[in-house]
Design a protein around this motif. Structure first.
Motif, PDB file in Angstrom:
ATOM      1  N   LEU A 137       0.914 -11.600 -58.001  1.00 23.26           N
ATOM      2  CA  LEU A 137      -0.174 -12.525 -57.713  1.00 23.26           C
ATOM      3  C   LEU A 137       0.006 -13.277 -56.411  1.00 23.26           C
ATOM      4  N   GLY A 138       1.232 -13.298 -55.881  1.00 19.69           N
ATOM      5  CA  GLY A 138       1.484 -14.053 -54.668  1.00 19.69           C
ATOM      6  C   GLY A 138       2.185 -15.362 -54.982  1.00 19.69           C
ATOM      7  N   PRO A 139       2.689 -16.019 -53.944  1.00 16.89           N
ATOM      8  CA  PRO A 139       3.501 -17.213 -54.161  1.00 16.89           C
ATOM      9  C   PRO A 139       2.707 -18.515 -54.251  1.00 16.89           C
ATOM     10  N   SER A 140       1.385 -18.467 -54.412  1.00 22.45           N
ATOM     11  CA  SER A 140       0.577 -19.683 -54.453  1.00 22.45           C
ATOM     12  C   SER A 140       0.946 -20.525 -55.678  1.00 22.45           C
ATOM     13  N   PRO A 141       1.458 -21.747 -55.496  1.00 21.63           N
ATOM     14  CA  PRO A 141       1.841 -22.581 -56.653  1.00 21.63           C
ATOM     15  C   PRO A 141       0.652 -22.932 -57.539  1.00 21.63           C
ATOM     16  N   ASP A 142      -0.515 -23.206 -56.919  1.00 26.58           N
ATOM     17  CA  ASP A 142      -1.684 -23.577 -57.723  1.00 26.58           C
ATOM     18  C   ASP A 142      -2.137 -22.412 -58.603  1.00 26.58           C
ATOM     19  N   LEU A 143      -2.136 -21.196 -58.047  1.00 21.02           N
ATOM     20  CA  LEU A 143      -2.547 -20.040 -58.825  1.00 21.02           C
ATOM     21  C   LEU A 143      -1.579 -19.773 -59.969  1.00 21.02           C
ATOM     22  N   LEU A 144      -0.278 -19.854 -59.697  1.00 20.93           N
ATOM     23  CA  LEU A 144       0.718 -19.604 -60.736  1.00 20.93           C
ATOM     24  C   LEU A 144       0.645 -20.655 -61.828  1.00 20.93           C
ATOM     25  N   ARG A 145       0.437 -21.919 -61.431  1.00 18.71           N
ATOM     26  CA  ARG A 145       0.346 -22.985 -62.431  1.00 18.71           C
ATOM     27  C   ARG A 145      -0.894 -22.787 -63.296  1.00 18.71           C
ATOM     28  N   HIS A 146      -1.987 -22.357 -62.678  1.00 14.17           N
ATOM     29  CA  HIS A 146      -3.209 -22.158 -63.450  1.00 14.17           C
ATOM     30  C   HIS A 146      -3.068 -21.000 -64.423  1.00 14.17           C
ATOM     31  N   MET A 147      -2.373 -19.948 -64.027  1.00  9.81           N
ATOM     32  CA  MET A 147      -2.247 -18.772 -64.881  1.00  9.81           C
ATOM     33  C   MET A 147      -0.988 -18.803 -65.733  1.00  9.81           C
ATOM     34  N   GLY A 148      -0.124 -19.782 -65.523  1.00  9.19           N
ATOM     35  CA  GLY A 148       1.171 -19.821 -66.198  1.00  9.19           C
ATOM     36  C   GLY A 148       1.110 -19.729 -67.714  1.00  9.19           C
ATOM     37  N   PRO A 149       0.306 -20.561 -68.409  1.00  3.02           N
ATOM     38  CA  PRO A 149       0.278 -20.468 -69.871  1.00  3.02           C
ATOM     39  C   PRO A 149      -0.156 -19.104 -70.373  1.00  3.02           C
ATOM     40  N   GLY A 150      -1.157 -18.514 -69.737  1.00  2.00           N
ATOM     41  CA  GLY A 150      -1.591 -17.183 -70.156  1.00  2.00           C
ATOM     42  C   GLY A 150      -0.520 -16.139 -69.943  1.00  2.00           C
ATOM     43  N   ILE A 151       0.221 -16.260 -68.826  1.00  3.68           N
ATOM     44  CA  ILE A 151       1.310 -15.315 -68.553  1.00  3.68           C
ATOM     45  C   ILE A 151       2.392 -15.426 -69.622  1.00  3.68           C
ATOM     46  N   VAL A 152       2.758 -16.646 -69.970  1.00  2.00           N
ATOM     47  CA  VAL A 152       3.799 -16.851 -70.981  1.00  2.00           C
ATOM     48  C   VAL A 152       3.366 -16.264 -72.321  1.00  2.00           C
ATOM     49  N   TRP A 153       2.109 -16.464 -72.681  1.00  2.00           N
ATOM     50  CA  TRP A 153       1.621 -15.954 -73.964  1.00  2.00           C
ATOM     51  C   TRP A 153       1.607 -14.433 -74.004  1.00  2.00           C
ATOM     52  N   VAL A 154       1.135 -13.806 -72.944  1.00  2.00           N
ATOM     53  CA  VAL A 154       1.104 -12.339 -72.911  1.00  2.00           C
ATOM     54  C   VAL A 154       2.521 -11.773 -72.974  1.00  2.00           C
ATOM     55  N   CYS A 155       3.441 -12.369 -72.218  1.00  2.00           N
ATOM     56  CA  CYS A 155       4.831 -11.890 -72.235  1.00  2.00           C
ATOM     57  C   CYS A 155       5.469 -12.086 -73.606  1.00  2.00           C
ATOM     58  N   ALA A 156       5.164 -13.217 -74.262  1.00  2.00           N
ATOM     59  CA  ALA A 156       5.722 -13.453 -75.598  1.00  2.00           C
ATOM     60  C   ALA A 156       5.183 -12.440 -76.598  1.00  2.00           C
ATOM     61  N   LEU A 157       3.896 -12.118 -76.492  1.00  2.00           N
ATOM     62  CA  LEU A 157       3.312 -11.120 -77.393  1.00  2.00           C
ATOM     63  C   LEU A 157       3.976  -9.761 -77.215  1.00  2.00           C
ATOM     64  N   LEU A 158       4.131  -9.341 -75.978  1.00  2.00           N
ATOM     65  CA  LEU A 158       4.731  -8.029 -75.727  1.00  2.00           C
ATOM     66  C   LEU A 158       6.211  -8.007 -76.111  1.00  2.00           C
ATOM     67  N   ALA A 159       6.920  -9.099 -75.829  1.00  3.70           N
ATOM     68  CA  ALA A 159       8.351  -9.137 -76.161  1.00  3.70           C
ATOM     69  C   ALA A 159       8.584  -9.119 -77.662  1.00  3.70           C
ATOM     70  N   SER A 160       7.679  -9.725 -78.427  1.00  7.78           N
ATOM     71  CA  SER A 160       7.851  -9.739 -79.884  1.00  7.78           C
ATOM     72  C   SER A 160       7.664  -8.358 -80.502  1.00  7.78           C
ATOM     73  N   LEU A 161       7.037  -7.437 -79.760  1.00  8.35           N
ATOM     74  CA  LEU A 161       6.829  -6.089 -80.285  1.00  8.35           C
ATOM     75  C   LEU A 161       8.092  -5.234 -80.228  1.00  8.35           C
ATOM     76  N   LEU A 162       9.012  -5.558 -79.325  1.00 10.19           N
ATOM     77  CA  LEU A 162      10.147  -4.670 -79.078  1.00 10.19           C
ATOM     78  C   LEU A 162      11.020  -4.429 -80.311  1.00 10.19           C
ATOM     79  N   PRO A 163      11.412  -5.468 -81.082  1.00  6.31           N
ATOM     80  CA  PRO A 163      12.322  -5.190 -82.220  1.00  6.31           C
ATOM     81  C   PRO A 163      11.611  -4.671 -83.465  1.00  6.31           C
ATOM     82  N   LEU A 164      10.266  -4.605 -83.453  1.00  4.71           N
ATOM     83  CA  LEU A 164       9.547  -4.281 -84.679  1.00  4.71           C
ATOM     84  C   LEU A 164       9.823  -2.862 -85.153  1.00  4.71           C
TER      85      LEU A 164
END
Length: 221
Positions: free
Chosen positions: A40-67
Motif C-alpha cells: 500500500l505504500g508508506p503513507s501513515p494516514d493510509l495505514l492507520r485508516h486500514m490498520g484495523p481491517g488488516i489486523v482482522w483479515v490477518c487474524a482470520l487467515l492465521a486462525s485457519l492454519l491449525p484447523l
C-alpha cells in the motif's frame, strides 16, 4: 466437568510440547500484516485508516492454519476413538478441542495484534476496541473452524475444503469485528457492532459443538 477440563489440559500440553502450529500461526499473522505496508505504500494516514481491517483479515487467515490438524492428528493415530470413549458426549469433546484451539491460537493472536497494530499506526486509544472485538471474534472463529474441521474430517482434499467452508461462515464476524474497530476513527459508538459480535458468539456456542459432535461420530464410524 473433570473429564472436560482434563481434555483441555491434554491439548494444551500437546500444544506446548509441539508448538509448531502455534508458532506458524503467529509468524503468518505478523508476516501477512507486514506485507500490507509494502503493497500500500508508506503513507501513515493510509495505514492507520486500514490498520484495523488488516489486523482482522490477518487474524482470520492465521486462525485457519491449525484447523487441519485439530481433529486430523487424533483420527490418524486412533486417539479420537479413545476420546469418544471417555464418557463425554461428542459435542463436549468437540467443544474442549475448540477451547484449546482458542487458547493456543486465538489468545496468542490477541497478544501479537498489539505490536502489529502499533506498527500499522493504530493509536493507543483505539487498541482496546480492537482487542475487545478480536477477543469475541477469535472465539467465534475457533467454534466455526472446529465445526468445519469436523465436517471435512476424513474427507479427501479436506484441507482444501476447510477454508471454503469457514470463510463464508466467518464473513459476518469479520464485518462486525472490523466495524467495531473502526468506531474509534469514525467517532461513533462501537456498542452495536460489539453486540452483534457477541450475538454471533452466543449463536455459535451451542450450535457449533453440536454440529461438530455429529461430524466426529460420522468420522469414527
Amino acid at each position: 466437568m473433570t473429564a472436560f477440563l482434563a481434555l483441555i489440559d491434554r491439548d494444551l500440553r500437546l500444544a506446548f510440547r509441539f508448538g509448531a502450529d502455534t508458532l506458524a500461526s503467529l509468524l503468518f499473522f505478523v508476516l501477512c500484516g507486514s506485507l500490507f505496508p509494502l503493497a500500500l505504500g508508506p503513507s501513515p494516514d493510509l495505514l492507520r485508516h486500514m490498520g484495523p481491517g488488516i489486523v482482522w483479515v490477518c487474524a482470520l487467515l492465521a486462525s485457519l492454519l491449525p484447523l487441519d490438524r485439530l481433529f486430523g492428528s487424533e483420527l490418524e493415530d486412533g486417539s479420537l476413538d479413545l476420546l469418544m470413549l471417555t464418557g463425554l458426549p461428542p459435542s463436549a469433546v468437540a467443544l474442549a478441542k475448540m477451547v484449546a484451539h482458542w487458547l493456543t491460537t486465538g489468545l496468542p493472536l490477541l497478544v501479537a495484534s498489539v505490536p502489529l497494530g502499533i506498527m500499522l499506526g493504530i493509536k493507543g486509544s483505539e487498541l482496546p476496541l480492537l482487542l475487545g472485538g478480536l477477543a469475541l471474534g477469535t472465539m467465534s472463529l475457533s467454534l466455526l473452524g472446529g465445526m468445519a474441521a469436523s465436517i471435512v474430517l476424513g474427507a479427501r482434499r479436506g484441507g482444501v475444503l476447510l477454508p471454503l467452508l469457514v470463510l463464508p461462515l466467518a464473513t459476518p464476524v469479520l464485518i462486525f469485528g472490523a466495524a467495531s474497530s473502526y468506531a474509534g476513527q469514525l467517532g461513533t459508538s462501537s456498542a452495536a457492532s460489539l453486540d452483534l459480535l457477541a450475538a454471533c458468539l452466543f449463536a455459535c456456542l451451542p450450535l457449533c459443538p453440536l454440529a461438530a459432535g455429529q461430524g466426529l461420530k460420522a468420522a469414527v464410524g
